[in-house]
Write a protein that holds these residues in place. Structure first.
Motif, PDB file in Angstrom:
ATOM      1  N   GLY A   4       3.477   4.509  -9.279  1.00  0.00           N
ATOM      2  CA  GLY A   4       3.180   5.323 -10.449  1.00  0.00           C
ATOM      3  C   GLY A   4       4.364   5.408 -11.397  1.00  0.00           C
ATOM      4  N   ASN A   5       5.553   5.741 -10.866  1.00  0.00           N
ATOM      5  CA  ASN A   5       6.734   5.826 -11.716  1.00  0.00           C
ATOM      6  C   ASN A   5       7.186   4.444 -12.163  1.00  0.00           C
ATOM      7  N   TRP A   6       7.026   3.432 -11.302  1.00  0.00           N
ATOM      8  CA  TRP A   6       7.430   2.060 -11.663  1.00  0.00           C
ATOM      9  C   TRP A   6       6.678   1.602 -12.908  1.00  0.00           C
ATOM     10  N   PHE A   7       5.350   1.837 -12.933  1.00  0.00           N
ATOM     11  CA  PHE A   7       4.567   1.407 -14.096  1.00  0.00           C
ATOM     12  C   PHE A   7       4.828   2.290 -15.312  1.00  0.00           C
ATOM     13  N   ARG A   8       5.108   3.566 -15.113  1.00  0.00           N
ATOM     14  CA  ARG A   8       5.489   4.403 -16.259  1.00  0.00           C
ATOM     15  C   ARG A   8       6.782   3.893 -16.878  1.00  0.00           C
ATOM     16  N   PHE A   9       7.731   3.479 -16.025  1.00  0.00           N
ATOM     17  CA  PHE A   9       9.016   2.994 -16.520  1.00  0.00           C
ATOM     18  C   PHE A   9       8.884   1.637 -17.203  1.00  0.00           C
ATOM     19  N   PHE A  10       8.252   0.667 -16.538  1.00  0.00           N
ATOM     20  CA  PHE A  10       8.238  -0.699 -17.046  1.00  0.00           C
ATOM     21  C   PHE A  10       7.125  -0.978 -18.054  1.00  0.00           C
ATOM     22  N   VAL A  11       5.969  -0.351 -17.899  1.00  0.00           N
ATOM     23  CA  VAL A  11       4.827  -0.662 -18.759  1.00  0.00           C
ATOM     24  C   VAL A  11       4.609   0.423 -19.803  1.00  0.00           C
ATOM     25  N   GLU A  52      13.878   6.581 -21.208  1.00  0.00           N
ATOM     26  CA  GLU A  52      13.571   7.814 -21.932  1.00  0.00           C
ATOM     27  C   GLU A  52      12.192   8.356 -21.577  1.00  0.00           C
ATOM     28  N   ARG A  53      11.297   7.503 -21.078  1.00  0.00           N
ATOM     29  CA  ARG A  53       9.945   7.968 -20.757  1.00  0.00           C
ATOM     30  C   ARG A  53       9.727   8.187 -19.269  1.00  0.00           C
ATOM     31  N   ALA A  54      10.605   7.677 -18.404  1.00  0.00           N
ATOM     32  CA  ALA A  54      10.416   7.853 -16.964  1.00  0.00           C
ATOM     33  C   ALA A  54      11.746   7.666 -16.248  1.00  0.00           C
ATOM     34  N   PRO A  55      11.909   8.284 -15.067  1.00  0.00           N
ATOM     35  CA  PRO A  55      13.128   8.061 -14.270  1.00  0.00           C
ATOM     36  C   PRO A  55      13.268   6.595 -13.876  1.00  0.00           C
ATOM     37  N   ILE A  56      14.508   6.140 -13.723  1.00  0.00           N
ATOM     38  CA  ILE A  56      14.754   4.754 -13.320  1.00  0.00           C
ATOM     39  C   ILE A  56      14.414   4.593 -11.836  1.00  0.00           C
ATOM     40  N   PRO A  57      13.514   3.658 -11.477  1.00  0.00           N
ATOM     41  CA  PRO A  57      13.185   3.455 -10.054  1.00  0.00           C
ATOM     42  C   PRO A  57      14.421   3.015  -9.272  1.00  0.00           C
ATOM     43  N   PRO A  58      14.759   3.676  -8.167  1.00  0.00           N
ATOM     44  CA  PRO A  58      15.966   3.328  -7.398  1.00  0.00           C
ATOM     45  C   PRO A  58      16.023   1.876  -6.943  1.00  0.00           C
ATOM     46  N   SER A  59      14.868   1.312  -6.545  1.00  0.00           N
ATOM     47  CA  SER A  59      14.865  -0.096  -6.119  1.00  0.00           C
ATOM     48  C   SER A  59      14.818  -1.046  -7.306  1.00  0.00           C
ATOM     49  N   PHE A  60      14.421  -0.538  -8.475  1.00  0.00           N
ATOM     50  CA  PHE A  60      14.276  -1.275  -9.722  1.00  0.00           C
ATOM     51  C   PHE A  60      13.186  -2.344  -9.616  1.00  0.00           C
ATOM     52  N   SER A  61      13.234  -3.210  -8.630  1.00  0.00           N
ATOM     53  CA  SER A  61      12.096  -4.087  -8.342  1.00  0.00           C
ATOM     54  C   SER A  61      11.370  -3.471  -7.144  1.00  0.00           C
ATOM     55  N   PRO A  62      10.051  -3.661  -7.035  1.00  0.00           N
ATOM     56  CA  PRO A  62       9.312  -3.004  -5.945  1.00  0.00           C
ATOM     57  C   PRO A  62       9.920  -3.287  -4.576  1.00  0.00           C
ATOM     58  N   PRO A  63      10.055  -2.273  -3.731  1.00  0.00           N
ATOM     59  CA  PRO A  63      10.732  -2.443  -2.439  1.00  0.00           C
ATOM     60  C   PRO A  63       9.969  -3.304  -1.439  1.00  0.00           C
ATOM     61  N   SER A 120       0.832  -1.208   0.000  1.00  0.00           N
ATOM     62  CA  SER A 120       0.000   0.000   0.000  1.00  0.00           C
ATOM     63  C   SER A 120       0.863   1.252   0.000  1.00  0.00           C
ATOM     64  N   ASP A 121       1.931   1.223   0.801  1.00  0.00           N
ATOM     65  CA  ASP A 121       2.831   2.370   0.849  1.00  0.00           C
ATOM     66  C   ASP A 121       3.468   2.608  -0.516  1.00  0.00           C
ATOM     67  N   TRP A 122       3.864   1.535  -1.180  1.00  0.00           N
ATOM     68  CA  TRP A 122       4.444   1.638  -2.523  1.00  0.00           C
ATOM     69  C   TRP A 122       3.418   2.134  -3.533  1.00  0.00           C
ATOM     70  N   ALA A 123       2.198   1.618  -3.434  1.00  0.00           N
ATOM     71  CA  ALA A 123       1.157   2.015  -4.383  1.00  0.00           C
ATOM     72  C   ALA A 123       0.813   3.495  -4.257  1.00  0.00           C
ATOM     73  N   ARG A 124       0.935   4.048  -3.046  1.00  0.00           N
ATOM     74  CA  ARG A 124       0.584   5.448  -2.812  1.00  0.00           C
ATOM     75  C   ARG A 124       1.762   6.409  -2.978  1.00  0.00           C
ATOM     76  N   ASP A 125       2.971   5.878  -3.086  1.00  0.00           N
ATOM     77  CA  ASP A 125       4.167   6.712  -3.132  1.00  0.00           C
ATOM     78  C   ASP A 125       4.232   7.484  -4.453  1.00  0.00           C
ATOM     79  N   PRO A 126       4.199   8.821  -4.424  1.00  0.00           N
ATOM     80  CA  PRO A 126       4.245   9.596  -5.672  1.00  0.00           C
ATOM     81  C   PRO A 126       5.662   9.802  -6.201  1.00  0.00           C
ATOM     82  N   GLY A 127       6.663   9.331  -5.484  1.00  0.00           N
ATOM     83  CA  GLY A 127       8.051   9.534  -5.872  1.00  0.00           C
ATOM     84  C   GLY A 127       8.516   8.565  -6.937  1.00  0.00           C
ATOM     85  N   VAL A 128       9.816   8.631  -7.241  1.00  0.00           N
ATOM     86  CA  VAL A 128      10.371   7.812  -8.322  1.00  0.00           C
ATOM     87  C   VAL A 128      10.427   6.336  -7.958  1.00  0.00           C
ATOM     88  N   ASP A 129      10.339   5.988  -6.672  1.00  0.00           N
ATOM     89  CA  ASP A 129      10.357   4.582  -6.270  1.00  0.00           C
ATOM     90  C   ASP A 129       8.955   4.042  -6.000  1.00  0.00           C
TER      91      ASP A 129
END
Length: 379
Positions: free
Chosen positions: A29-36, A211-222, A17-26
């Motif tokens: 939202g950013n994870w799905f912009r980057f990967f999907v 090119e479309r989103a910042p690289i998530p720092p954890s790369f895989s969900p934390p 839940s914390d990850w799903a609500r996190d508006p930051g690069v990790d």
């Protein structure tokens, strides 16, 4: 890896839940912009995603609403094994909303229900979340992060620490080399060269993502579980689940093992609605509840542990004693193997598969076909 217990599930949900609500690069939202991204090739012709939809953002928004609200379930190893077995003979079935154990849910299997899949993206799936989506219900599968972590995760985390322009420059240089995919046929002679080739291939592979989103720092969900895929499932006649969106996998790559996983999930839901399954309420330990409160005090810390009841010698779904209506005399008793029965329910005006467990049939005082000695294994 330490096995997950029922009491661990509430804290897993809190981290998700914390990850799903996190508006930051990790965050999700950013994870799905980057990967999907906004429009993967997998969604071509997929009615759940209209042409103008931003697919990655839609999935992230859905999880942000559903994960915190999900009812929690933990499926025991015995029930997991039964669901995996029963799924192999489950016929095509029209799913009804009332077949779901909860409108919004998160279900953790004690161990992965399907092993040895053809696509690594479906290995180690042991967590399933679901909730309302266009046309019916969206089912999302999650797998544990491999140990040790894959090279792509290590390279991705290294790139995330670099300045964005520097990381993009390295990735573009790797892509310009147009290197072949690492394979046994083009394996370099030395280990160092093989590692270098693999790293450059990873850099080139994720250029479009970066090119479309910042690289998530954890790369895989934390939170410890990687998103494996989404199946927008409609309440309609099914043959397996005919469509799915999975990061890194096209619709043409959907294999029998993925369908086996999806049928196993469906079999689990159907079994959870039967009397051969029992559930008991469990809660997170006190220390975990305190940690969960720091994530969100409103999150429920209870989970339903679902398991098989004790084995019975006769099926439990008979509404009458058929033996009193049948005048045929049998000279033997016999074992009826577990199977699905298509049971009609007047309340819904339709049939629903119910699982008939192994049981002994025939007169109790008659010899058992195949011999009188039987070894019975009880849980």
């Amino acid at each position: 890896m330490v096995a997950v217990t029922a009491r661990d599930v509430p804290e897993i949900r809190a981290r998700m839940s914390d990850w799903a609500r996190d508006p930051g690069v990790d965050g999700a939202g950013n994870w799905f912009r980057f990967f999907v991204g906004p429009r993967p090739e997998d969604t071509a012709g997929e009615p759940a995603f209209p042409p103008l939809d931003d697919v990655g953002a839609t999935i992230a928004d859905t999880l942000r609403a559903q994960i915190p609200a999900a009812e929690l379930f933990y499926v025991s190893a015995d029930l997991t094994d039964l669901a995996s077995h029963a799924a192999t003979t489950l016929t095509d079935y029209r799913l009804h909303p009332e077949d779901l154990p909860a409108p919004v849910g998160l279900m953790v299997y004690e161990h992965p229900p399907v092993a040895g899949t053809a696509s690594s993206r479906h290995d180690a799936v042991s967590l399933v979340s679901w909730g309302p989506g266009r046309g019916g219900v969206w089912v999302q599968s999650w797998g544990t992060v491999p140990d040790p972590e894959p090279p792509a995760v290590r390279v991705g985390r290294t790139l995330a620490r670099l300045p964005r322009d520097h990381a993009l420059s390295r990735m573009r240089k790797a892509a310009a080399l147009n290197l072949p995919v690492p394979a046994p046929g083009n394996k370099p002679s030395s280990h160092d060269d093989a590692v270098d080739l693999g790293a450059k291939h990873i850099l080139a592979t994720f250029l479009r993502n970066a090119e479309r989103a910042p690289i998530p720092p954890s790369f895989s969900p934390p939170h410890g579980y990687e998103w494996r895929g989404l199946t927008p499932m409609t309440f309609t006649d099914m043959k397996g689940w005919p469509s799915a969106l999975t990061e890194g996998t096209s619709a043409a790559d959907i294999d029998d093992a993925q369908i086996a996983l999806q049928r196993t999930i469906l079999a689990t839901w159907l079994l959870m609605g039967q009397t051969l399954v029992q559930s008991e309420r469990a809660s997170a330990p006190r220390a975990a509840r305190r940690r969960i409160e720091r994530y969100d005090p409103a999150l429920d810390t209870a989970v339903r542990l679902v398991d098989l009841r004790r084995a019975r010698t006769a099926p439990t779904d008979h509404s009458d004693d058929s033996s009193t209506k049948n005048t045929r005399e049998y000279r033997h008793s016999w074992i009826v193997r577990g199977h699905w029965r298509n049971q009609y329910y007047p309340s819904r005006g339709d049939h629903c598969p119910i699982w008939i467990a192994d049981h002994l049939a025939g007169p109790e005082d008659k010899p058992l076909i195949g011999g009188e000695r039987v070894n019975v294994l009880r849980r």
